[in-house]
Scaffold this active site. Structure first.
Site, short mmCIF file in Angstrom:
data_model
loop_
_atom_site.label_atom_id
_atom_site.label_comp_id
_atom_site.label_asym_id
_atom_site.label_seq_id
_atom_site.Cartn_x
_atom_site.Cartn_y
_atom_site.Cartn_z
N CYS A 37 -29.76 -29.19 12.82
CA CYS A 37 -30.34 -30.23 11.96
C CYS A 37 -30.39 -29.72 10.53
O CYS A 37 -31.28 -28.95 10.16
CB CYS A 37 -31.73 -30.59 12.45
SG CYS A 37 -31.80 -31.01 14.21
N GLY A 38 -29.41 -30.13 9.73
CA GLY A 38 -29.32 -29.72 8.33
C GLY A 38 -30.07 -30.70 7.44
O GLY A 38 -30.75 -31.61 7.93
N ASN A 39 -29.92 -30.51 6.14
CA ASN A 39 -30.65 -31.38 5.22
C ASN A 39 -30.09 -32.79 5.15
O ASN A 39 -30.84 -33.73 4.91
CB ASN A 39 -30.70 -30.75 3.83
CG ASN A 39 -31.82 -29.73 3.75
OD1 ASN A 39 -32.99 -30.09 3.81
ND2 ASN A 39 -31.47 -28.46 3.65
N ILE A 79 -27.04 -34.19 11.09
CA ILE A 79 -27.30 -33.47 12.34
C ILE A 79 -25.94 -33.24 13.00
O ILE A 79 -25.21 -34.19 13.26
CB ILE A 79 -28.19 -34.28 13.30
CG1 ILE A 79 -29.54 -34.58 12.65
CG2 ILE A 79 -28.38 -33.53 14.63
CD1 ILE A 79 -30.43 -35.50 13.49
N GLY A 121 -33.75 -19.29 5.81
CA GLY A 121 -33.33 -20.50 6.52
C GLY A 121 -32.77 -20.15 7.90
O GLY A 121 -31.95 -19.24 8.03
N LEU A 122 -33.22 -20.89 8.90
CA LEU A 122 -32.82 -20.55 10.27
C LEU A 122 -31.34 -20.82 10.53
O LEU A 122 -30.73 -20.17 11.38
CB LEU A 122 -33.70 -21.30 11.28
CG LEU A 122 -35.14 -20.77 11.33
CD1 LEU A 122 -36.04 -21.72 12.11
CD2 LEU A 122 -35.17 -19.37 11.94
N ASP A 123 -30.74 -21.75 9.78
CA ASP A 123 -29.30 -21.97 9.93
C ASP A 123 -28.54 -20.75 9.42
O ASP A 123 -27.55 -20.30 10.02
CB ASP A 123 -28.85 -23.27 9.22
CG ASP A 123 -29.28 -23.36 7.76
OD1 ASP A 123 -30.12 -22.54 7.30
OD2 ASP A 123 -28.80 -24.27 7.07
N ARG A 124 -29.04 -20.15 8.34
CA ARG A 124 -28.43 -18.92 7.83
C ARG A 124 -28.57 -17.80 8.85
O ARG A 124 -27.64 -17.04 9.11
CB ARG A 124 -29.10 -18.49 6.52
CG ARG A 124 -28.89 -19.46 5.38
CD ARG A 124 -29.74 -19.08 4.17
NE ARG A 124 -29.38 -17.79 3.60
CZ ARG A 124 -30.09 -17.17 2.65
NH1 ARG A 124 -31.18 -17.73 2.17
NH2 ARG A 124 -29.69 -16.01 2.18
N THR A 163 -11.60 -39.42 -14.26
CA THR A 163 -12.95 -38.87 -14.08
C THR A 163 -13.10 -38.27 -12.68
O THR A 163 -13.61 -37.15 -12.52
CB THR A 163 -13.99 -39.98 -14.28
OG1 THR A 163 -13.81 -40.52 -15.59
CG2 THR A 163 -15.40 -39.45 -14.14
N1 LIG Z 1 -17.29 -34.98 9.86
C1 LIG Z 1 -18.10 -34.81 8.82
N2 LIG Z 1 -19.29 -35.45 8.78
C2 LIG Z 1 -20.12 -35.29 7.74
N3 LIG Z 1 -19.85 -34.53 6.69
C3 LIG Z 1 -18.68 -33.88 6.66
C4 LIG Z 1 -17.76 -33.98 7.72
N4 LIG Z 1 -16.70 -33.20 7.40
C5 LIG Z 1 -16.95 -32.67 6.20
N5 LIG Z 1 -18.14 -33.08 5.71
C6 LIG Z 1 -18.73 -32.69 4.44
O1 LIG Z 1 -19.63 -31.63 4.71
C7 LIG Z 1 -20.72 -31.63 3.80
C8 LIG Z 1 -22.00 -31.46 4.58
O2 LIG Z 1 -21.97 -30.22 5.21
P1 LIG Z 1 -22.80 -29.86 6.51
O3 LIG Z 1 -22.74 -31.00 7.45
O4 LIG Z 1 -22.33 -28.54 6.92
O5 LIG Z 1 -24.25 -29.65 5.94
P2 LIG Z 1 -25.57 -30.56 5.87
O6 LIG Z 1 -26.08 -30.90 7.21
O7 LIG Z 1 -25.35 -31.65 4.91
O8 LIG Z 1 -26.53 -29.61 5.16
P3 LIG Z 1 -27.03 -28.19 5.56
O9 LIG Z 1 -26.44 -27.31 4.51
O10 LIG Z 1 -28.48 -28.30 5.44
O11 LIG Z 1 -26.56 -27.87 6.94
C9 LIG Z 1 -20.62 -32.93 3.02
O12 LIG Z 1 -20.15 -32.65 1.71
C10 LIG Z 1 -19.59 -33.74 3.78
O13 LIG Z 1 -18.82 -34.51 2.89
C1 LIG Z 2 -30.55 -22.99 2.07
C2 LIG Z 2 -30.57 -24.04 3.16
C3 LIG Z 2 -30.97 -25.39 2.58
C4 LIG Z 2 -29.13 -24.16 3.71
O1 LIG Z 2 -29.07 -25.11 4.70
C5 LIG Z 2 -31.52 -23.62 4.32
O2 LIG Z 2 -31.09 -22.43 4.88
C6 LIG Z 2 -32.95 -23.48 3.86
O3 LIG Z 2 -33.65 -24.43 3.69
N1 LIG Z 2 -33.40 -22.20 3.65
C7 LIG Z 2 -34.75 -21.85 3.24
C8 LIG Z 2 -34.75 -21.04 2.00
C9 LIG Z 2 -34.08 -19.68 2.15
O4 LIG Z 2 -33.22 -19.48 3.02
O5 LIG Z 2 -34.43 -18.80 1.34
K LIG Z 3 -25.84 -25.66 7.47
#
Ligand SMILES: Nc1ncnc2c1ncn2[C@@H]1O[C@H](COP(=O)(O)OP(=O)(O)OP(=O)(O)O)[C@@H](O)[C@H]1O
Ligand SMILES: CC(C)(CO)[C@@H](O)C(=O)NCCC(=O)O
Ligand SMILES: [K+]
Length: 249
Positions: free
Chosen positions: A7-9, A12, A100-103, A181
């Site tokens: 679950c990213g920002n 999902i 960040g837990l994803d990191r 642009t």
């Molecule tokens: N199938 C896809 N669905 C959604 N986004 C995609 C897809 N393929 C590439 N992208 C691109 O990936 C980026 C989002 O990345 P990703 O999904 O890894 O992170 P997130 O969930 O938005 O955020 P976080 O960094 O918190 O994980 C967007 O710029 C989007 O355009």
């Molecule tokens: C940096 C992001 C937004 C990347 O998804 C996430 O890992 C996060 O919210 N981290 C908390 C801040 C930190 O890692 O220092």
């Molecule tokens: K991520």
């Protein structure tokens, strides 16, 4: 079947692993909890037994999703928790629970796959870099705006930058100086990310010479993979770490 969620920002990322472990019977990217349920319900003979997830969302948001899953499928949901040390990797943050837990999961996955020093670069809403040495010590990392944030800041704070998604995609067919642009912005921001990557590589080389593995992950990894041909592009790196942090009992 196991449900895995990242679950990213903005999105999902989900996948369902079949009974014969490791084989994905479905996967996707959705922008809301309800869209996730719709995608799952579209899977034939869905029979979930367990869910593991990682979230960088608020406790309330994550809690709402967990309740939804528990009531829809009657499964227990295990959430990744912060940790000082795991699978040979030591969290380098002064306050380990703030990383960040994803990191963290991408680091666990990267160190496991590399069996040595690695640089983990994640291109999502935010872009992150993390350095893990051969002993599993996390040296720290960097966070900067990802493509969606850079693009939106320009759109929000200027009056004359407006374009649609299709034009944006077409603009990235080349990196020549833009003559529209959309080309100027999309190529400019992509080049910023590429410059970032090259700086990270320089830093990694200053620490480890050539003795490290570069991992690229996240939705926008494709924008930079051209500048690091030797990198391993692993779109599911977070899931690799998730399985390590939340194994089935
Ligand atoms: N199938 C896809 N669905 C959604 N986004 C995609 C897809 N393929 C590439 N992208 C691109 O990936 C980026 C989002 O990345 P990703 O999904 O890894 O992170 P997130 O969930 O938005 O955020 P976080 O960094 O918190 O994980 C967007 O710029 C989007 O355009
Ligand atoms: C940096 C992001 C937004 C990347 O998804 C996430 O890992 C996060 O919210 N981290 C908390 C801040 C930190 O890692 O220092
Ligand atoms: K991520």
């Amino acid at each position: 079947m196991i449900l895995e969620l990242d679950c990213g920002n903005s999105f999902i990322k989900w996948r369902v692993l079949g009974a014969s472990a490791g084989i994905a019977v479905g996967e996707g990217v959705v922008d809301s909890d309800l869209a996730l349920l719709e995608s799952l319900n579209a899977i034939e003979r869905l029979s979930l037994t367990y869910c593991r997830l990682v979230s960088v969302r608020t406790t309330e948001e994550t809690g709402a999703l967990t309740s939804l899953l528990t009531s829809a499928y009657g499964i227990s949901v295990v959430c990744t928790a912060p940790s000082r040390k795991m699978s040979g990797v030591r969290n380098g943050y002064e306050e380990y629970e703030r990383l960040g837990l994803d990191r963290w999961l991408a680091m666990l996955g990267g160190f496991h796959l590399a069996s040595g020093a690695c640089l983990v670069l994640d291109f999502g809403t935010a872009v992150t870099a993390d350095f893990i040495d051969r002993d599993g010590e996390h040296l720290g990392g960097f966070i900067c705006p990802g493509m969606p944030l850079m693009r939106n800041q320009l759109r929000t704070h200027t009056r004359n930058i407006r374009y649609g998604d299709i034009a944006a995609e077409r603009a990235l067919e080349s990196f020549a100086p833009g003559r529209t642009t959309v080309e100027a912005v999309e190529r400019g921001c992509s080049l910023m990310l590429r410059g970032f990557v090259l700086t990270q590589l320089e830093m990694a080389r200053s620490y480890w010479g050539e003795d490290f593995v570069v991992f690229l992950t996240g939705g926008d990894a494709g924008l930079v993979s051209g500048v690091v041909p030797e990198a391993r592009v692993v779109p599911d790196l977070v899931f690799v770490g998730l399985a390590m942090a939340c194994p089935l009992i």
